[in-house]
Design a protein around this motif. Structure first.
Motif, PDB file in Angstrom:
ATOM      1  N   ILE A  81       0.846  -1.182   0.000  1.00 21.07           N
ATOM      2  CA  ILE A  81       0.000   0.000   0.000  1.00 21.07           C
ATOM      3  C   ILE A  81       0.884   1.236   0.000  1.00 21.07           C
ATOM      4  O   ILE A  81       1.809   1.338   0.816  1.00 21.07           O
ATOM      5  CB  ILE A  81      -0.924   0.036   1.239  1.00 21.07           C
ATOM      6  CG1 ILE A  81      -1.630  -1.299   1.448  1.00 21.07           C
ATOM      7  CG2 ILE A  81      -1.934   1.178   1.109  1.00 21.07           C
ATOM      8  CD1 ILE A  81      -2.310  -1.427   2.805  1.00 21.07           C
ATOM      9  N   ASP A  82       0.607   2.155  -0.909  1.00 24.45           N
ATOM     10  CA  ASP A  82       1.270   3.462  -0.914  1.00 24.45           C
ATOM     11  C   ASP A  82       0.277   4.517  -0.455  1.00 24.45           C
ATOM     12  O   ASP A  82      -0.936   4.363  -0.630  1.00 24.45           O
ATOM     13  CB  ASP A  82       1.770   3.822  -2.318  1.00 24.45           C
ATOM     14  CG  ASP A  82       2.915   2.948  -2.781  1.00 24.45           C
ATOM     15  OD1 ASP A  82       3.474   2.191  -1.958  1.00 24.45           O
ATOM     16  OD2 ASP A  82       3.231   3.004  -3.983  1.00 24.45           O
ATOM     17  N   ALA A  83       0.782   5.590   0.115  1.00 23.44           N
ATOM     18  CA  ALA A  83      -0.052   6.687   0.608  1.00 23.44           C
ATOM     19  C   ALA A  83       0.250   7.955  -0.161  1.00 23.44           C
ATOM     20  O   ALA A  83       1.408   8.257  -0.448  1.00 23.44           O
ATOM     21  CB  ALA A  83       0.221   6.922   2.095  1.00 23.44           C
ATOM     22  N   GLY A  89       2.686  16.230   7.553  1.00 21.04           N
ATOM     23  CA  GLY A  89       2.519  15.910   8.967  1.00 21.04           C
ATOM     24  C   GLY A  89       1.636  14.701   9.191  1.00 21.04           C
ATOM     25  O   GLY A  89       1.925  13.854  10.049  1.00 21.04           O
ATOM     26  N   MET A  90       0.558  14.599   8.424  1.00 15.25           N
ATOM     27  CA  MET A  90      -0.304  13.421   8.536  1.00 15.25           C
ATOM     28  C   MET A  90       0.443  12.167   8.102  1.00 15.25           C
ATOM     29  O   MET A  90       0.345  11.110   8.742  1.00 15.25           O
ATOM     30  CB  MET A  90      -1.560  13.604   7.688  1.00 15.25           C
ATOM     31  CG  MET A  90      -2.468  14.739   8.119  1.00 15.25           C
ATOM     32  SD  MET A  90      -3.382  14.434   9.649  1.00 15.25           S
ATOM     33  CE  MET A  90      -4.843  13.603   9.018  1.00 15.25           C
ATOM     34  N   LEU A  91       1.228  12.292   7.032  1.00 11.82           N
ATOM     35  CA  LEU A  91       1.980  11.131   6.557  1.00 11.82           C
ATOM     36  C   LEU A  91       3.076  10.734   7.533  1.00 11.82           C
ATOM     37  O   LEU A  91       3.449   9.551   7.608  1.00 11.82           O
ATOM     38  CB  LEU A  91       2.565  11.413   5.176  1.00 11.82           C
ATOM     39  CG  LEU A  91       1.549  11.510   4.040  1.00 11.82           C
ATOM     40  CD1 LEU A  91       2.262  11.765   2.714  1.00 11.82           C
ATOM     41  CD2 LEU A  91       0.683  10.255   3.945  1.00 11.82           C
ATOM     42  N   ASP A  92       3.607  11.669   8.300  1.00 15.50           N
ATOM     43  CA  ASP A  92       4.583  11.311   9.332  1.00 15.50           C
ATOM     44  C   ASP A  92       3.949  10.396  10.371  1.00 15.50           C
ATOM     45  O   ASP A  92       4.581   9.435  10.835  1.00 15.50           O
ATOM     46  CB  ASP A  92       5.118  12.569  10.016  1.00 15.50           C
ATOM     47  CG  ASP A  92       6.137  13.316   9.170  1.00 15.50           C
ATOM     48  OD1 ASP A  92       6.683  12.705   8.222  1.00 15.50           O
ATOM     49  OD2 ASP A  92       6.387  14.503   9.448  1.00 15.50           O
ATOM     50  N   VAL A  93       2.710  10.693  10.747  1.00 18.80           N
ATOM     51  CA  VAL A  93       2.000   9.806  11.676  1.00 18.80           C
ATOM     52  C   VAL A  93       1.749   8.456  11.018  1.00 18.80           C
ATOM     53  O   VAL A  93       1.950   7.396  11.625  1.00 18.80           O
ATOM     54  CB  VAL A  93       0.679  10.445  12.138  1.00 18.80           C
ATOM     55  CG1 VAL A  93      -0.106   9.479  13.017  1.00 18.80           C
ATOM     56  CG2 VAL A  93       0.944  11.744  12.898  1.00 18.80           C
ATOM     57  N   ALA A  94       1.328   8.473   9.763  1.00 22.57           N
ATOM     58  CA  ALA A  94       1.070   7.224   9.039  1.00 22.57           C
ATOM     59  C   ALA A  94       2.327   6.364   8.948  1.00 22.57           C
ATOM     60  O   ALA A  94       2.264   5.135   9.095  1.00 22.57           O
ATOM     61  CB  ALA A  94       0.545   7.536   7.644  1.00 22.57           C
ATOM     62  N   ARG A  95       3.467   6.999   8.728  1.00 23.22           N
ATOM     63  CA  ARG A  95       4.731   6.259   8.598  1.00 23.22           C
ATOM     64  C   ARG A  95       5.014   5.429   9.849  1.00 23.22           C
ATOM     65  O   ARG A  95       5.512   4.298   9.765  1.00 23.22           O
ATOM     66  CB  ARG A  95       5.884   7.235   8.349  1.00 23.22           C
ATOM     67  CG  ARG A  95       7.246   6.542   8.202  1.00 23.22           C
ATOM     68  CD  ARG A  95       8.369   7.525   7.978  1.00 23.22           C
ATOM     69  NE  ARG A  95       8.289   8.165   6.664  1.00 23.22           N
ATOM     70  CZ  ARG A  95       7.941   9.419   6.453  1.00 23.22           C
ATOM     71  NH1 ARG A  95       7.633  10.215   7.478  1.00 23.22           N
ATOM     72  NH2 ARG A  95       7.888   9.914   5.234  1.00 23.22           N
ATOM     73  N   SER A  96       4.667   5.980  10.996  1.00 25.97           N
ATOM     74  CA  SER A  96       4.968   5.298  12.254  1.00 25.97           C
ATOM     75  C   SER A  96       4.188   4.007  12.431  1.00 25.97           C
ATOM     76  O   SER A  96       4.547   3.177  13.268  1.00 25.97           O
ATOM     77  CB  SER A  96       4.693   6.242  13.433  1.00 25.97           C
ATOM     78  OG  SER A  96       3.288   6.453  13.604  1.00 25.97           O
ATOM     79  N   ASP A 102       5.383   3.243   0.254  1.00 17.24           N
ATOM     80  CA  ASP A 102       5.845   4.586  -0.115  1.00 17.24           C
ATOM     81  C   ASP A 102       4.849   5.619   0.396  1.00 17.24           C
ATOM     82  O   ASP A 102       3.645   5.352   0.485  1.00 17.24           O
ATOM     83  CB  ASP A 102       5.958   4.731  -1.637  1.00 17.24           C
ATOM     84  CG  ASP A 102       7.092   3.911  -2.220  1.00 17.24           C
ATOM     85  OD1 ASP A 102       8.044   3.591  -1.486  1.00 17.24           O
ATOM     86  OD2 ASP A 102       7.012   3.594  -3.425  1.00 17.24           O
ATOM     87  N   LEU A 103       5.364   6.807   0.703  1.00 22.78           N
ATOM     88  CA  LEU A 103       4.525   7.930   1.105  1.00 22.78           C
ATOM     89  C   LEU A 103       4.815   9.099   0.182  1.00 22.78           C
ATOM     90  O   LEU A 103       5.977   9.494   0.019  1.00 22.78           O
ATOM     91  CB  LEU A 103       4.789   8.317   2.562  1.00 22.78           C
ATOM     92  CG  LEU A 103       4.467   7.196   3.561  1.00 22.78           C
ATOM     93  CD1 LEU A 103       5.752   6.619   4.125  1.00 22.78           C
ATOM     94  CD2 LEU A 103       3.581   7.710   4.688  1.00 22.78           C
ATOM     95  N   ILE A 104       3.762   9.650  -0.428  1.00 23.77           N
ATOM     96  CA  ILE A 104       3.895  10.669  -1.459  1.00 23.77           C
ATOM     97  C   ILE A 104       3.145  11.921  -1.014  1.00 23.77           C
ATOM     98  O   ILE A 104       1.939  11.857  -0.739  1.00 23.77           O
ATOM     99  CB  ILE A 104       3.303  10.174  -2.796  1.00 23.77           C
ATOM    100  CG1 ILE A 104       3.925   8.830  -3.212  1.00 23.77           C
ATOM    101  CG2 ILE A 104       3.469  11.227  -3.888  1.00 23.77           C
ATOM    102  CD1 ILE A 104       3.096   8.078  -4.244  1.00 23.77           C
TER     103      ILE A 104
END
Length: 207
Positions: A81-83, A89-96, A102-104
């Motif tokens: 799953i990629d985001a 900032g939201m993706l930083d939380v998701a990364r954890s 991948d996060l885009i």
């Protein structure tokens, strides 16, 4: 912003800059202060809808936020799953949470700069007031494989007011198996003003 972000302020957004600023501020408290406190059901409904349609990875989670949809998909062993989200900032939380490949950081109404192609596209809470309209559909189709399953929640009022039905008709040469199913966005924990708000689960396949 001086006030704690909430649904009212999210629905009142009018620009990408406002969206980015609000969600940067909201990121750390979003899961509990909004998701749990309001009984936010869209992530589960989108994930279950996608699974029910036989969706598979690779999946792009659009407006992924803190990863609420992806958590459901990961538990069902769907991936990778990629985001993609406007808010770093939201993706930083998701990364954890460890559920994404991948996060885009990107505006999904514009061409998305990724070499990846997707067999599934999901989204909860992005196609709504103050956020993304039907103009976000074409850039997503451009990075989807033939046969890709889409499962998108669209706020019901937003669907009617922004002309999603016409946009779907205009895309009839690119998509098939279009279905709509309404569901409550929030459960009884939600603020009274929004407790009965509806979304349409819009699903289709890319031709």
């Amino acid at each position: 912003m001086s006030d704690e972000p909430d649904l009212k302020s999210a629905y009142a957004l009018t620009s990408n800059a406002q969206v980015e600023a609000l969600y940067e501020e909201w990121a750390q408290s979003y899961d509990t202060g909004f998701g749990q406190a309001q009984g936010y059901q869209s992530p589960r409904e989108v994930a279950l809808g996608f699974i029910g349609l036989g969706g598979k990875g690779p999946v792009l989670d659009v407006g992924a936020g803190t990863g609420l949809v992806a958590e459901f998909l990961a538990r069902a062993q769907i991936g990778p799953i990629d985001a993609v989200d406007l808010s770093a900032g939201m993706l930083d939380v998701a990364r954890s949470k460890g559920v994404y490949r991948d996060l885009i950081v990107a505006d999904v109404t514009q061409p998305i700069d990724t070499p990846n192609r997707y067999q599934g596209v999901v989204s909860a809470g992005t196609f709504t007031h103050g956020h993304v309209g039907p103009e976000g559909l074409v850039p997503l189709l451009d990075i989807a494989e033939t046969g890709a399953v889409f499962a998108l929640s669209v706020n019901r009022q937003h669907y009617e007011n922004l002309g999603f039905a016409q946009a779907i008709d205009d895309l009839s040469d690119k998509i098939t198996d279009v279905k709509l199913r309404d569901f409550r966005i929030y459960d009884d924990r939600a603020d009274e003003d929004h407790r009965d708000d509806l979304a349409a689960l819009l699903s289709f396949r890319k031709r």
